[in-house]
Design an enzyme around this catalytic site. Structure first.
Site, PDB file in Angstrom:
ATOM      1  N   ALA A 177       1.003  -1.142   0.001  1.00 47.27           N
ATOM      2  CA  ALA A 177      -0.013  -0.013   0.147  1.00 47.27           C
ATOM      3  C   ALA A 177       0.795   1.230  -0.096  1.00 47.27           C
ATOM      4  CB  ALA A 177      -1.091   0.080   1.107  1.00 47.27           C
ATOM      5  N   GLU A 199       0.780   5.761  -1.923  1.00 48.09           N
ATOM      6  CA  GLU A 199       0.724   6.416  -2.952  1.00 48.09           C
ATOM      7  C   GLU A 199       1.872   6.269  -3.958  1.00 48.09           C
ATOM      8  OE1 GLU A 199      -1.738   8.341  -4.106  1.00 48.09           O
ATOM      9  OE2 GLU A 199      -3.023   7.986  -1.938  1.00 48.09           O
ATOM     10  N   THR A 252      11.053   0.587  -3.857  1.00 48.01           N
ATOM     11  CA  THR A 252      11.360   1.063  -5.560  1.00 48.01           C
ATOM     12  C   THR A 252      12.939   1.523  -5.485  1.00 48.01           C
ATOM     13  OG1 THR A 252      10.758   2.791  -6.953  1.00 48.01           O
ATOM     14  CG2 THR A 252      10.541   3.339  -4.764  1.00 48.01           C
ATOM     15  N   ASP A 253      13.124   1.266  -7.099  1.00 47.32           N
ATOM     16  CA  ASP A 253      14.674   1.447  -7.067  1.00 47.32           C
ATOM     17  C   ASP A 253      14.845   3.261  -7.182  1.00 47.32           C
ATOM     18  OD1 ASP A 253      12.971   2.366  -9.387  1.00 47.32           O
ATOM     19  OD2 ASP A 253      14.538   1.236 -10.808  1.00 47.32           O
ATOM     20  N   TYR A 298       7.468  11.520  -4.006  1.00 46.78           N
ATOM     21  CA  TYR A 298       7.277  10.032  -4.112  1.00 46.78           C
ATOM     22  C   TYR A 298       8.311   9.343  -3.348  1.00 46.78           C
ATOM     23  CZ  TYR A 298       7.218   5.303  -5.876  1.00 46.78           C
ATOM     24  OH  TYR A 298       7.174   3.877  -5.774  1.00 46.78           O
ATOM     25  N   LYS A 334       9.047   7.170  -0.147  1.00 42.49           N
ATOM     26  CA  LYS A 334       9.379   5.594  -0.030  1.00 42.49           C
ATOM     27  C   LYS A 334      10.628   5.511   0.796  1.00 42.49           C
ATOM     28  CE  LYS A 334       7.502   2.558  -1.671  1.00 42.49           C
ATOM     29  NZ  LYS A 334       6.491   1.789  -1.224  1.00 42.49           N
ATOM     30  N   ASN A 340      10.790  -0.180 -12.610  1.00 43.86           N
ATOM     31  CA  ASN A 340       9.420  -0.003 -13.003  1.00 43.86           C
ATOM     32  C   ASN A 340       8.813  -1.337 -13.656  1.00 43.86           C
ATOM     33  OD1 ASN A 340      11.039   2.584 -13.375  1.00 43.86           O
ATOM     34  ND2 ASN A 340       8.884   3.253 -14.527  1.00 43.86           N
ATOM     35  N   ASN A 348      12.269   6.373 -22.910  1.00 46.53           N
ATOM     36  CA  ASN A 348      11.090   6.393 -23.042  1.00 46.53           C
ATOM     37  C   ASN A 348      10.287   6.377 -24.427  1.00 46.53           C
ATOM     38  OD1 ASN A 348      10.682   6.453 -20.176  1.00 46.53           O
ATOM     39  ND2 ASN A 348      10.771   8.577 -20.068  1.00 46.53           N
ATOM     40  N   PRO A 352       9.230  17.994 -13.473  1.00 40.72           N
ATOM     41  CA  PRO A 352      10.144  18.946 -12.690  1.00 40.72           C
ATOM     42  C   PRO A 352      11.015  17.756 -11.960  1.00 40.72           C
ATOM     43  CG  PRO A 352       7.847  19.641 -12.238  1.00 40.72           C
ATOM     44  CD  PRO A 352       7.772  18.477 -12.969  1.00 40.72           C
ATOM     45  N   TYR A 360     -20.766  -0.868  -1.434  1.00 42.70           N
ATOM     46  CA  TYR A 360     -20.282  -0.755  -0.142  1.00 42.70           C
ATOM     47  C   TYR A 360     -21.071   0.022   0.682  1.00 42.70           C
ATOM     48  CZ  TYR A 360     -16.390  -3.864  -1.165  1.00 42.70           C
ATOM     49  OH  TYR A 360     -15.646  -4.866  -1.432  1.00 42.70           O
TER      50      TYR A 360
HETATM   51  P1  NAD Z   1      -0.896   1.441  -6.810  1.00 42.95           P
HETATM   52  O1  NAD Z   1      -0.902   2.831  -7.100  1.00 42.95           O
HETATM   53  O2  NAD Z   1      -1.497   0.552  -8.137  1.00 42.95           O
HETATM   54  O3  NAD Z   1      -1.746   0.841  -5.736  1.00 42.95           O
HETATM   55  C1  NAD Z   1      -1.582   1.173  -4.542  1.00 42.95           C
HETATM   56  C2  NAD Z   1      -2.690   0.471  -3.695  1.00 42.95           C
HETATM   57  O4  NAD Z   1      -2.479   0.664  -2.229  1.00 42.95           O
HETATM   58  C3  NAD Z   1      -4.211   0.914  -3.993  1.00 42.95           C
HETATM   59  O5  NAD Z   1      -4.818  -0.362  -4.190  1.00 42.95           O
HETATM   60  C4  NAD Z   1      -4.561   1.732  -2.972  1.00 42.95           C
HETATM   61  O6  NAD Z   1      -6.057   1.684  -2.713  1.00 42.95           O
HETATM   62  C5  NAD Z   1      -3.840   1.374  -1.926  1.00 42.95           C
HETATM   63  N1  NAD Z   1      -3.705   1.983  -0.813  1.00 42.95           N
HETATM   64  C6  NAD Z   1      -3.214   3.367  -0.997  1.00 42.95           C
HETATM   65  N2  NAD Z   1      -3.216   4.397   0.455  1.00 42.95           N
HETATM   66  C7  NAD Z   1      -3.442   3.201   1.382  1.00 42.95           C
HETATM   67  C8  NAD Z   1      -3.923   3.178   2.461  1.00 42.95           C
HETATM   68  N3  NAD Z   1      -3.602   4.297   3.350  1.00 42.95           N
HETATM   69  N4  NAD Z   1      -4.212   2.199   3.318  1.00 42.95           N
HETATM   70  C9  NAD Z   1      -4.779   1.057   2.523  1.00 42.95           C
HETATM   71  N5  NAD Z   1      -4.252   0.949   1.286  1.00 42.95           N
HETATM   72  C10 NAD Z   1      -4.153   2.136   0.645  1.00 42.95           C
HETATM   73  O7  NAD Z   1       0.550   1.165  -6.862  1.00 42.95           O
HETATM   74  P2  NAD Z   1       1.622   0.017  -7.216  1.00 42.95           P
HETATM   75  O8  NAD Z   1       2.121   0.331  -8.816  1.00 42.95           O
HETATM   76  O9  NAD Z   1       1.006  -1.226  -7.548  1.00 42.95           O
HETATM   77  O10 NAD Z   1       2.738  -0.271  -6.387  1.00 42.95           O
HETATM   78  C11 NAD Z   1       2.524  -0.939  -5.356  1.00 42.95           C
HETATM   79  C12 NAD Z   1       3.929  -1.080  -4.369  1.00 42.95           C
HETATM   80  O11 NAD Z   1       5.031  -1.260  -5.250  1.00 42.95           O
HETATM   81  C13 NAD Z   1       3.987   0.719  -3.800  1.00 42.95           C
HETATM   82  O12 NAD Z   1       4.662   0.622  -2.681  1.00 42.95           O
HETATM   83  C14 NAD Z   1       4.993   1.179  -4.763  1.00 42.95           C
HETATM   84  O13 NAD Z   1       6.050   2.167  -4.323  1.00 42.95           O
HETATM   85  C15 NAD Z   1       5.844  -0.179  -5.192  1.00 42.95           C
HETATM   86  N6  NAD Z   1       6.601  -0.209  -6.428  1.00 42.95           N
HETATM   87  C16 NAD Z   1       5.767   0.321  -7.462  1.00 42.95           C
HETATM   88  C17 NAD Z   1       6.648   0.066  -8.867  1.00 42.95           C
HETATM   89  C18 NAD Z   1       5.652   0.382 -10.149  1.00 42.95           C
HETATM   90  O14 NAD Z   1       6.377   0.075 -11.030  1.00 42.95           O
HETATM   91  N7  NAD Z   1       4.589   0.521 -10.084  1.00 42.95           N
HETATM   92  C19 NAD Z   1       7.817  -0.467  -8.911  1.00 42.95           C
HETATM   93  C20 NAD Z   1       8.455  -0.703  -7.566  1.00 42.95           C
HETATM   94  C21 NAD Z   1       7.909  -0.327  -6.448  1.00 42.95           C
HETATM   95  O1  DAU Z   2      11.121   2.765 -10.827  1.00 41.19           O
HETATM   96  C1  DAU Z   2      10.135   2.525  -9.961  1.00 41.19           C
HETATM   97  C2  DAU Z   2       8.948   3.412  -9.976  1.00 41.19           C
HETATM   98  O2  DAU Z   2       8.448   3.360 -11.425  1.00 41.19           O
HETATM   99  C3  DAU Z   2       7.723   3.027  -9.123  1.00 41.19           C
HETATM  100  O3  DAU Z   2       8.278   3.262  -7.660  1.00 41.19           O
HETATM  101  C4  DAU Z   2       6.764   4.040  -9.355  1.00 41.19           C
HETATM  102  O4  DAU Z   2       5.546   3.712  -8.292  1.00 41.19           O
HETATM  103  C5  DAU Z   2       6.230   3.888 -10.564  1.00 41.19           C
HETATM  104  O5  DAU Z   2       5.035   4.821 -10.752  1.00 41.19           O
HETATM  105  C6  DAU Z   2       7.023   4.120 -11.622  1.00 41.19           C
HETATM  106  O6  DAU Z   2       7.650   5.559 -11.665  1.00 41.19           O
HETATM  107  P1  DAU Z   2       8.108   6.460 -13.103  1.00 41.19           P
HETATM  108  O7  DAU Z   2       7.995   7.816 -12.733  1.00 41.19           O
HETATM  109  O8  DAU Z   2       9.438   5.918 -13.514  1.00 41.19           O
HETATM  110  O9  DAU Z   2       6.862   5.604 -13.951  1.00 41.19           O
HETATM  111  P2  DAU Z   2       5.991   6.701 -14.909  1.00 41.19           P
HETATM  112  O10 DAU Z   2       5.075   5.512 -15.454  1.00 41.19           O
HETATM  113  O11 DAU Z   2       5.172   7.788 -14.283  1.00 41.19           O
HETATM  114  O12 DAU Z   2       7.059   7.225 -15.997  1.00 41.19           O
HETATM  115  C7  DAU Z   2       7.856   6.484 -16.550  1.00 41.19           C
HETATM  116  C8  DAU Z   2       8.792   7.267 -17.613  1.00 41.19           C
HETATM  117  O13 DAU Z   2       8.065   8.068 -18.597  1.00 41.19           O
HETATM  118  C9  DAU Z   2       9.252   8.812 -16.602  1.00 41.19           C
HETATM  119  O14 DAU Z   2      10.697   8.722 -17.216  1.00 41.19           O
HETATM  120  C10 DAU Z   2       8.353   9.746 -16.959  1.00 41.19           C
HETATM  121  C11 DAU Z   2       7.782   9.410 -18.404  1.00 41.19           C
HETATM  122  N1  DAU Z   2       6.430   9.847 -18.890  1.00 41.19           N
HETATM  123  C12 DAU Z   2       5.706   9.537 -18.030  1.00 41.19           C
HETATM  124  C13 DAU Z   2       4.046   9.861 -18.384  1.00 41.19           C
HETATM  125  C14 DAU Z   2       3.312   9.639 -17.478  1.00 41.19           C
HETATM  126  C15 DAU Z   2       6.329  10.407 -20.007  1.00 41.19           C
HETATM  127  O15 DAU Z   2       7.230  10.711 -20.738  1.00 41.19           O
HETATM  128  N2  DAU Z   2       5.123  10.839 -20.253  1.00 41.19           N
HETATM  129  C16 DAU Z   2       3.930  10.518 -19.437  1.00 41.19           C
HETATM  130  O16 DAU Z   2       2.869  10.987 -19.828  1.00 41.19           O
END
Ligand code: NAD
Ligand code: DAU
Length: 384
Positions: A92, A94, A144-145, A170, A174, A199, A269, A303, A362
């Site tokens: 869980a 943001e 996350t990385d 963010y 983390k 990612n 990208n 930014p 719900y």
């Molecule tokens: P996501 O945003 O898709 O999902 C987050 C989930 O957490 C949602 O279901 C949301 O409802 C729940 N949540 C948020 N706040 C909460 C709270 N206060 N209490 C209970 N539930 C809550 O995120 P994701 O992309 O699935 O990422 C999951 C985890 O993995 C995160 O911790 C993120 O930092 C980490 N992570 C993500 C990526 C990626 O590429 N998406 C990569 C590496 C690590």
């Molecule tokens: O590296 C792990 C992380 O990857 C996770 O911890 C995060 O939760 C996850 O959201 C992701 O972060 P990024 O910022 O790398 O992911 P995002 O998909 O938002 O963006 C990927 C790359 O693409 C980044 O360099 C920004 C760029 N981008 C993103 C969007 C949404 C664009 O060029 N255009 C876009 O519209």
């Protein structure tokens, strides 16, 4: 050999209705027949939480969903006492960098305070355990990385000893949560482990993130926004490979350790977006938007945009024998195919209909005696 009885206790997953969490829950419950262990999914259902992702397991006898906020200590205490988990897998958060730039408050609240509250609840619960239950308990923190900051073009990939240098609200939150988790191992002995993953991409990815945003925009003929010069590099991992790594760390990882997870799939990208366009041209040759590359637009940069991430997963590979099964090419094709096969899911998420569905399901629901009683007492508890 039969499993020790404490292993039949459930695993509590937080954030299991999000992108990675729901993939983890589905794979956990739908793995090899007869091997599924019980799982309790604790999620407060923010905009990113979607129970439709989990419809396949809704009626699974080993599955329970609890709608709760990880910042709510009383709820956490009660549910840990009730379910007596053998482990907590903490997803869980943001998770979207752009949202953290526009509004960092929620990130501090959930990622820092929420993780702190969860750790405190876990510590109190673990302190009450004894014998094999106490020895076997694990708290796995999914991170996350991005906590390592940004790499130059020729820098070596992030390893577990790379100093933290987060650059966005963010990644800063983390990083803070990682530090708390680490401190709970060193100070209190709570058996925590941390994973730092690159990612992810794959099914159920919310279309605010690059890959699903590009797929859904391209299908509708909308502009495909690329930030800056498009040469920022991410290291992409198919979500199923991430989930497999997490299961391995949960079962075989050493408490107090960090494991980096990544598939050595660095892509700019621009390359990612162009590849998606090529796959769509091939899979949808009759689309009026072909060639999809014509939709690409370079837009104002994010930014503080980190230039490059890359993960060195040698420790996980050597110690636990993990290997990514998907290449970027196979994983991306699978992902595009999944979005093409699931237009209803896309439509629901984009229209906000799934939130209405949740309200319908719900709001005012009081088929559970406890829920009604607690609602009267002013506690917001809704369970499925
Ligand atoms: P996501 O945003 O898709 O999902 C987050 C989930 O957490 C949602 O279901 C949301 O409802 C729940 N949540 C948020 N706040 C909460 C709270 N206060 N209490 C209970 N539930 C809550 O995120 P994701 O992309 O699935 O990422 C999951 C985890 O993995 C995160 O911790 C993120 O930092 C980490 N992570 C993500 C990526 C990626 O590429 N998406 C990569 C590496 C690590
Ligand atoms: O590296 C792990 C992380 O990857 C996770 O911890 C995060 O939760 C996850 O959201 C992701 O972060 P990024 O910022 O790398 O992911 P995002 O998909 O938002 O963006 C990927 C790359 O693409 C980044 O360099 C920004 C760029 N981008 C993103 C969007 C949404 C664009 O060029 N255009 C876009 O519209």
């Amino acid at each position: 050999m039969t499993e020790p009885s404490w292993k039949r206790f459930p695993v509590v997953v937080t954030g299991g209705a999000g992108f990675i969490g729901s993939n983890f829950v589905l794979e956990w419950l739908e793995g090899a027949p007869g091997t599924a262990q019980p799982l309790v999914n604790v999620d407060c259902l923010t905009y990113a939480g979607n129970l439709k992702n989990l419809e396949r397991v809704r009626a699974h006898p080993g599955y329970k969903f609890v709608r709760a906020d990880i910042c709510d200590r009383a709820r956490l205490d009660a549910l840990l006492e009730e379910h007596r988990p053998r482990a907590i897998v903490h997803f869980a958060a943001e998770s979207h960098v752009d949202r953290s730039i526009l509004g960092p408050d929620a990130f501090v609240e959930t990622n820092v305070r929420g993780t702190f509250v969860l750790l405190e609840a876990a510590r109190a619960y673990w302190n009450r355990l004894a014998g094999p239950e106490r020895a076997g308990f694990r708290f796995l923190h999914v991170s996350t990385d991005e906590v390592y900051g940004s790499l130059g073009a020729d820098d070596p990939a992030f390893c577990e000893t790379t100093p933290y240098s987060p650059n966005s609200p963010y990644s800063a939150t983390k990083a803070a949560s990682d530090h708390l988790v680490r401190a709970y191992f060193h100070t209190y002995g709570l058996p925590t482990m941390i994973t730092n993953c690159s990612n992810n991409y794959g099914p159920y990815h919310f279309p605010e993130k690059l890959i699903p945003l590009i797929i859904t925009h391209a299908l509708e003929g909308k502009p495909l926004p690329i930030y800056g010069d498009g040469m920022n590099v991410r290291d992409w991992l198919y979500v199923g490979d991430h989930c497999a790594a997490l299961r391995l760390v949960l079962e075989k990882g050493r408490p107090g350790e960090t494991y980096n997870i990544g598939g050595r799939n660095e892509r700019s990208n621009r390359e990612v977006v162009e590849t998606i366009c090529e796959i769509l041209d091939e899979l949808r040759p009759g689309s009026p938007h072909c060639p999809h590359k014509q939709l690409i637009r370079f837009v104002k940069d994010r930014p503080g945009h980190d230039r490059r991430y890359a993960i060195d997963a040698t420790k996980l590979e050597r110690e636990l024998g993990w290997r990514a099964l998907e290449t970027f090419s196979t994983g991306l094709r699978k992902t595009v195919e999944w979005y093409l096969a699931n237009p209803e899911w896309i439509a629901d998420v984009l229209s906000g209909a799934y939130r209405k569905w949740i309200e319908q399901n719900y709001d005012g629901r009081d088929d559970d005696g406890r829920a009604t009683e607690q609602a009267r007492a002013g506690q917001h508890r809704v369970e499925e």
